[in-house]
Design a protein around this motif. Structure first.
Motif, short mmCIF file in Angstrom:
data_model
loop_
_atom_site.label_atom_id
_atom_site.label_comp_id
_atom_site.label_asym_id
_atom_site.label_seq_id
_atom_site.Cartn_x
_atom_site.Cartn_y
_atom_site.Cartn_z
N GLY A 95 47.14 36.18 -12.62
CA GLY A 95 48.23 37.18 -12.25
C GLY A 95 49.21 36.88 -11.34
N LYS A 96 48.87 35.99 -10.48
CA LYS A 96 50.03 35.44 -9.57
C LYS A 96 51.02 34.58 -10.54
N GLY A 105 46.36 39.95 -7.05
CA GLY A 105 45.10 40.93 -6.79
C GLY A 105 45.56 42.26 -7.17
N ASP A 106 45.18 43.41 -6.48
CA ASP A 106 45.68 44.55 -6.71
C ASP A 106 47.14 44.82 -6.13
N ASN A 107 47.57 44.12 -5.36
CA ASN A 107 48.92 44.41 -4.83
C ASN A 107 49.91 43.53 -5.81
N GLY A 108 50.66 44.90 -6.47
CA GLY A 108 51.84 44.15 -7.48
C GLY A 108 53.01 43.41 -6.75
N GLU A 109 52.94 43.76 -5.43
CA GLU A 109 54.37 42.97 -4.71
C GLU A 109 53.81 42.56 -3.64
N ALA A 152 59.21 45.03 0.87
CA ALA A 152 57.78 44.97 0.31
C ALA A 152 56.61 44.77 1.26
N LEU A 153 56.76 45.73 2.48
CA LEU A 153 55.94 45.27 3.87
C LEU A 153 54.73 46.21 3.68
N ASP A 154 53.68 45.77 4.04
CA ASP A 154 52.17 46.18 3.92
C ASP A 154 51.36 45.75 5.07
#
Length: 250
Positions: free
Chosen positions: A12-13, A48-52, A233-235
């Motif tokens: 995915g990456k 993974g589950d994080n699109g950004e 795109a902070l998390d």
């Protein structure tokens, strides 16, 4: 250890990175930013589950971008005149910032995995320094240690009074679930998200930090204004633990 989950994440990456390269080649406007490398980008790649998840220029993760943003805005201050213990130093932008300190110690249980100059071998389970460090930084480390309460107490002892530990861990929306290295790797991956993890943390990680003797501030990316959070795109959530002034070394 190669697993189906890791292969899927890597695929995915790479696919989304190729997509970003294509958008850039076709003239897409770079209207997002990365505080880790200071560049503008057309977007961020999936992991993974994080699109950004990742910066296509420097590969910085959301947590690496959050740390750089907080430092850039003055919410966090790097103690350049002091001593910093940086565990698992795989974030290049933070290595650059922290290595300006008078006493910078990059370290890992397996230092050969890193190309950072001056790597030290340190096992947090037996960390014995007292009142040495102004800052301890560990991102996605605590879920790997056999006894996290023992490690938190060791970190507390190693910090100078008033010193800080900046801790980031993978989180889910349930209470922390502990395991051990006696559990088979594939079962640890199923339960904790990765084969070399021995627990999955919930927000009650804060209770463990306080129980070890720290004062605590929690900084959640979701509390940053929505436009800024989207632009970079902070998390993630930072657990900013402080050794109280006047704390006696045990």
């Amino acid at each position: 250890m190669i697993t189906v989950q890791r292969v899927a994440k890597a695929a995915g990456k790479h696919l989304t990175k190729l997509g970003l390269d294509l958008r850039k080649a076709l003239g897409a406007r770079a209207n997002r930013g990365c505080p880790a490398c200071g560049t503008t980008v057309v977007g961020f790649f999936r992991y993974g589950d994080n699109g950004e998840w990742g910066c296509p220029n420097c590969n910085a993760s959301p947590r690496e971008r959050l740390m750089n943003y907080l430092i850039m805005k003055g919410v966090l201050t790097v103690p350049t005149d002091g001593a910093i213990l940086h565990m698992a130093p795989n974030e290049g932008s933070l290595v650059k910032r922290f290595s300006e300190a008078a006493d910078y110690v990059p370290a890992d249980l397996d230092p050969a995995r890193y190309t950072v100059p001056g790597m030290h071998k340190i096992d947090l389970m037996v960390l014995s320094d007292s009142d040495r460090y102004d800052l301890f930084y560990a991102s996605h480390v605590m879920e790997h240690v056999p006894d996290d309460m023992a490690v938190l107490r060791n970190i507390l002892r190693a910090l100078k009074p008033g010193g800080e530990a900046w801790l980031i861990v993978p989180l889910w929306d349930k209470p922390t679930e502990d395991g051990s290295f006696d559990i088979p790797p594939r079962e640890r991956e199923r339960r904790f998200g990765q084969w070399d993890h021995v627990r999955q943390y919930g927000l009650d990680f804060a209770d463990r930090i306080r129980a070890a003797g720290f004062e605590l501030e929690e900084i959640d990316a979701r509390d940053i204004d929505a436009d800024t959070r989207h632009f970079y795109a902070l998390d993630d959530r930072l657990f900013r633990a402080r050794k109280p002034l006047g704390t006696a070394t045990q």
